[in-house]
Motif scaffolding. Structure first.
Motif, PDB file in Angstrom:
ATOM      1  N   LEU A  75       0.820  -1.209   0.000  1.00 45.24           N
ATOM      2  CA  LEU A  75       0.000   0.000   0.000  1.00 45.24           C
ATOM      3  C   LEU A  75       0.853   1.258   0.000  1.00 45.24           C
ATOM      4  CD1 LEU A  75      -1.529   0.588   3.556  1.00 45.24           C
ATOM      5  CD2 LEU A  75       0.494  -0.768   3.124  1.00 45.24           C
ATOM      6  N   ASP A  76       0.243   2.378  -0.433  1.00 45.50           N
ATOM      7  CA  ASP A  76       0.883   3.684  -0.367  1.00 45.50           C
ATOM      8  C   ASP A  76       1.029   4.110   1.080  1.00 45.50           C
ATOM      9  OD1 ASP A  76       1.121   4.138  -3.115  1.00 45.50           O
ATOM     10  OD2 ASP A  76      -0.906   4.957  -3.250  1.00 45.50           O
ATOM     11  N   VAL A  77       2.026   4.945   1.325  1.00 47.66           N
ATOM     12  CA  VAL A  77       2.248   5.504   2.653  1.00 47.66           C
ATOM     13  C   VAL A  77       2.023   7.012   2.585  1.00 47.66           C
ATOM     14  CG1 VAL A  77       3.928   5.825   4.498  1.00 47.66           C
ATOM     15  CG2 VAL A  77       3.908   3.696   3.201  1.00 47.66           C
ATOM     16  N   HIS A  78       1.338   7.559   3.574  1.00 45.78           N
ATOM     17  CA  HIS A  78       1.003   8.972   3.624  1.00 45.78           C
ATOM     18  C   HIS A  78       1.657   9.618   4.831  1.00 45.78           C
ATOM     19  CE1 HIS A  78      -2.403   8.497   0.669  1.00 45.78           C
ATOM     20  NE2 HIS A  78      -2.214   7.251   1.067  1.00 45.78           N
ATOM     21  N   GLY A  79       2.133  10.856   4.683  1.00 44.29           N
ATOM     22  CA  GLY A  79       2.700  11.584   5.811  1.00 44.29           C
ATOM     23  C   GLY A  79       1.616  12.223   6.647  1.00 44.29           C
ATOM     24  N   GLY A  80       1.754  12.148   7.965  1.00 43.73           N
ATOM     25  CA  GLY A  80       0.779  12.737   8.881  1.00 43.73           C
ATOM     26  C   GLY A  80       1.365  13.928   9.597  1.00 43.73           C
ATOM     27  N   GLY A  81       0.821  15.119   9.348  1.00 43.62           N
ATOM     28  CA  GLY A  81       1.310  16.317  10.012  1.00 43.62           C
ATOM     29  C   GLY A  81       0.881  16.352  11.464  1.00 43.62           C
ATOM     30  N   VAL A  82       1.703  16.932  12.308  1.00 43.06           N
ATOM     31  CA  VAL A  82       1.390  17.075  13.728  1.00 43.06           C
ATOM     32  C   VAL A  82       0.780  18.444  13.958  1.00 43.06           C
ATOM     33  CG1 VAL A  82       2.332  17.061  16.067  1.00 43.06           C
ATOM     34  CG2 VAL A  82       3.284  15.542  14.330  1.00 43.06           C
ATOM     35  N   SER A  83      -0.387  18.497  14.557  1.00 44.02           N
ATOM     36  CA  SER A  83      -1.093  19.756  14.777  1.00 44.02           C
ATOM     37  C   SER A  83      -0.499  20.511  15.957  1.00 44.02           C
ATOM     38  CB  SER A  83      -2.575  19.477  15.042  1.00 44.02           C
ATOM     39  OG  SER A  83      -2.730  18.908  16.333  1.00 44.02           O
ATOM     40  N   SER A  84      -1.005  21.718  16.202  1.00 47.86           N
ATOM     41  CA  SER A  84      -0.533  22.523  17.323  1.00 47.86           C
ATOM     42  C   SER A  84      -0.842  21.868  18.662  1.00 47.86           C
ATOM     43  CB  SER A  84      -1.153  23.921  17.275  1.00 47.86           C
ATOM     44  OG  SER A  84      -2.563  23.827  17.313  1.00 47.86           O
ATOM     45  N   SER A  85      -1.817  20.947  18.677  1.00 46.33           N
ATOM     46  CA  SER A  85      -2.144  20.228  19.908  1.00 46.33           C
ATOM     47  C   SER A  85      -1.367  18.919  20.022  1.00 46.33           C
ATOM     48  CB  SER A  85      -3.651  19.952  19.980  1.00 46.33           C
ATOM     49  OG  SER A  85      -4.066  19.165  18.879  1.00 46.33           O
ATOM     50  N   GLY A  86      -0.446  18.684  19.079  1.00 46.33           N
ATOM     51  CA  GLY A  86       0.400  17.509  19.167  1.00 46.33           C
ATOM     52  C   GLY A  86      -0.287  16.233  18.755  1.00 46.33           C
ATOM     53  N   ARG A  87      -1.155  16.304  17.750  1.00 45.48           N
ATOM     54  CA  ARG A  87      -1.914  15.126  17.342  1.00 45.48           C
ATOM     55  C   ARG A  87      -1.703  14.812  15.867  1.00 45.48           C
ATOM     56  NH1 ARG A  87      -7.676  16.326  20.440  1.00 45.48           N
ATOM     57  NH2 ARG A  87      -6.877  15.989  22.556  1.00 45.48           N
ATOM     58  N   VAL A  88      -1.675  13.519  15.576  1.00 39.11           N
ATOM     59  CA  VAL A  88      -1.649  13.030  14.204  1.00 39.11           C
ATOM     60  C   VAL A  88      -2.914  12.204  14.006  1.00 39.11           C
ATOM     61  CG1 VAL A  88      -0.475  11.495  12.573  1.00 39.11           C
ATOM     62  CG2 VAL A  88       0.861  12.971  14.077  1.00 39.11           C
ATOM     63  N   VAL A  89      -3.605  12.414  12.906  1.00 42.41           N
ATOM     64  CA  VAL A  89      -4.854  11.707  12.651  1.00 42.41           C
ATOM     65  C   VAL A  89      -4.672  10.776  11.453  1.00 42.41           C
ATOM     66  CG1 VAL A  89      -7.311  11.941  12.164  1.00 42.41           C
ATOM     67  CG2 VAL A  89      -6.144  13.674  13.538  1.00 42.41           C
ATOM     68  N   PRO A  90      -4.487   9.478  11.685  1.00 40.59           N
ATOM     69  CA  PRO A  90      -4.370   8.555  10.548  1.00 40.59           C
ATOM     70  C   PRO A  90      -5.748   8.271   9.958  1.00 40.59           C
ATOM     71  CG  PRO A  90      -4.175   7.335  12.602  1.00 40.59           C
ATOM     72  CD  PRO A  90      -4.341   8.787  12.970  1.00 40.59           C
ATOM     73  N   PRO A  91      -5.976   8.615   8.717  1.00 42.99           N
ATOM     74  CA  PRO A  91      -7.290   8.354   8.131  1.00 42.99           C
ATOM     75  C   PRO A  91      -7.569   6.859   8.041  1.00 42.99           C
ATOM     76  CG  PRO A  91      -6.018   9.899   6.793  1.00 42.99           C
ATOM     77  CD  PRO A  91      -5.079   9.286   7.776  1.00 42.99           C
ATOM     78  N   VAL A  92      -8.828   6.514   8.158  1.00 43.76           N
ATOM     79  CA  VAL A  92      -9.235   5.125   7.952  1.00 43.76           C
ATOM     80  C   VAL A  92      -8.844   4.719   6.535  1.00 43.76           C
ATOM     81  CG1 VAL A  92     -11.235   3.598   7.734  1.00 43.76           C
ATOM     82  CG2 VAL A  92     -11.103   5.226   9.634  1.00 43.76           C
ATOM     83  N   GLY A  93      -8.281   3.535   6.399  1.00 45.60           N
ATOM     84  CA  GLY A  93      -7.929   3.014   5.085  1.00 45.60           C
ATOM     85  C   GLY A  93      -6.560   3.436   4.586  1.00 45.60           C
ATOM     86  N   ARG A  94      -5.768   4.116   5.422  1.00 43.70           N
ATOM     87  CA  ARG A  94      -4.434   4.546   5.012  1.00 43.70           C
ATOM     88  C   ARG A  94      -3.408   4.232   6.095  1.00 43.70           C
ATOM     89  NH1 ARG A  94      -4.946  10.648   2.440  1.00 43.70           N
ATOM     90  NH2 ARG A  94      -6.310  10.127   0.692  1.00 43.70           N
ATOM     91  N   ALA A  95      -2.177   4.050   5.668  1.00 45.38           N
ATOM     92  CA  ALA A  95      -1.054   3.975   6.602  1.00 45.38           C
ATOM     93  C   ALA A  95      -0.409   5.358   6.647  1.00 45.38           C
ATOM     94  CB  ALA A  95      -0.051   2.935   6.145  1.00 45.38           C
ATOM     95  N   THR A  96      -0.127   5.855   7.843  1.00 44.58           N
ATOM     96  CA  THR A  96       0.374   7.207   8.024  1.00 44.58           C
ATOM     97  C   THR A  96       1.722   7.189   8.726  1.00 44.58           C
ATOM     98  OG1 THR A  96      -1.867   8.111   8.199  1.00 44.58           O
ATOM     99  CG2 THR A  96      -0.088   9.438   9.125  1.00 44.58           C
ATOM    100  N   TRP A  97       2.718   7.842   8.121  1.00 41.95           N
ATOM    101  CA  TRP A  97       3.992   7.960   8.832  1.00 41.95           C
ATOM    102  C   TRP A  97       4.048   9.299   9.549  1.00 41.95           C
ATOM    103  CZ3 TRP A  97       7.650  11.723   7.526  1.00 41.95           C
ATOM    104  CH2 TRP A  97       7.552  12.293   6.248  1.00 41.95           C
ATOM    105  N   VAL A  98       4.635   9.292  10.729  1.00 42.86           N
ATOM    106  CA  VAL A  98       4.642  10.456  11.601  1.00 42.86           C
ATOM    107  C   VAL A  98       5.717  11.444  11.172  1.00 42.86           C
ATOM    108  CG1 VAL A  98       4.953  11.254  13.974  1.00 42.86           C
ATOM    109  CG2 VAL A  98       3.764   9.088  13.520  1.00 42.86           C
ATOM    110  N   ARG A  99       5.301  12.651  10.855  1.00 46.90           N
ATOM    111  CA  ARG A  99       6.219  13.731  10.509  1.00 46.90           C
ATOM    112  C   ARG A  99       6.506  14.549  11.761  1.00 46.90           C
ATOM    113  NH1 ARG A  99       3.025  16.967   6.646  1.00 46.90           N
ATOM    114  NH2 ARG A  99       4.896  18.224   6.404  1.00 46.90           N
ATOM    115  N   GLY A 100       7.754  14.925  11.957  1.00 47.91           N
ATOM    116  CA  GLY A 100       8.150  15.659  13.144  1.00 47.91           C
ATOM    117  C   GLY A 100       8.650  14.718  14.232  1.00 47.91           C
ATOM    118  N   PHE A 101       8.996  15.275  15.386  1.00 51.09           N
ATOM    119  CA  PHE A 101       9.479  14.507  16.529  1.00 51.09           C
ATOM    120  C   PHE A 101      10.743  13.704  16.198  1.00 51.09           C
ATOM    121  CE2 PHE A 101       5.096  15.460  17.232  1.00 51.09           C
ATOM    122  CZ  PHE A 101       5.079  15.892  18.550  1.00 51.09           C
TER     123      PHE A 101
END
Length: 207
Positions: A75-101
């Motif tokens: 499957l494709d991999v998608h980058g997940g941005g970290v919000s100002s509240s420190g959260r990453v939201v992986p969408p249903v049906g996708r794999a998300t890699w954590v950006r930042g940290f």
């Protein structure tokens, strides 16, 4: 070892309890990784990273694919941005890699952390079979003509709060390519809100 900002809390894209959040808590001390299906216990309610700047919203990383041949995953991999509240939201049906940290894109030098749901809305999701992955299995990351092969060195059932202080997942790494796949796991049961207590974590090193 402690680091300056907490790892992100990763939340479901809906309020459906079957689409679990992935990490919570504030990392204080890096613990040693557990080998095999090691168990520990969790709470949810993570803190925002102190002083962490927000990163852009989730974006697709063109041409990056993840393969786990032992479970037939490709499957494709998608980058997940970290919000100002420190959260990453992986969408249903996708794999998300954590950006930042201090994490990197899959295939890069450093540690890439990729999260995906085991189930959502009562249906199997992208990492439904991740718990079948074992030490010694191979993972493949493809980006254009570049192919990187990883060997699984650890599989663990870990309490979600304890995972935030796991050195193999969130500790410093500027020397070698590591890939961590994370989903939720039933082994430690469920919270009162219906979410699973534990994560299943797969750690692999480039070969």
């Amino acid at each position: 070892m402690a680091w300056g900002v907490a790892p992100p809390q990763i939340l479901p894209s809906t309020q459906d309890p079957s689409a679990d959040s992935y990490f919570d808590g504030t990392a204080q001390t890096a613990g040693s990784g557990n080998t095999g299906r090691a168990k520990a216990s969790s709470s949810r309610g993570g803190a925002s990273p102190s002083g962490a700047a927000p990163t852009p919203p989730a974006r697709h990383v063109s041409g990056v694919r993840l393969e786990v041949p032992s479970i037939g995953l490709d499957l494709d991999v998608h980058g997940g941005g970290v919000s100002s509240s420190g959260r990453v939201v992986p969408p249903v049906g996708r794999a998300t890699w954590v950006r930042g940290f201090g994490r990197v894109a899959p295939g890069g030098v450093g540690t890439a952390v990729v999260a995906g749901h085991v189930s959502a809305h009562g249906r199997r999701d992208v990492f439904a079979d991740l718990s079948s992955v074992r030490v010694g299995h191979e993972l493949v990351v493809r980006s254009g003509s570049v192919v990187r092969i990883y060997a699984v060195t650890r599989v663990s059932v870990v309490d979600k709060a304890k995972l935030t202080s796991d050195a193999e997942v969130w500790g410093p790494n500027g020397s070698h390519r590591r890939l961590v796949l994370i989903t939720c796991d039933d082994d430690l049961g469920y919270r009162e809100d219906g979410h699973r207590v534990a994560n299943y974590a797969v750690v692999a090193e480039a070969i």
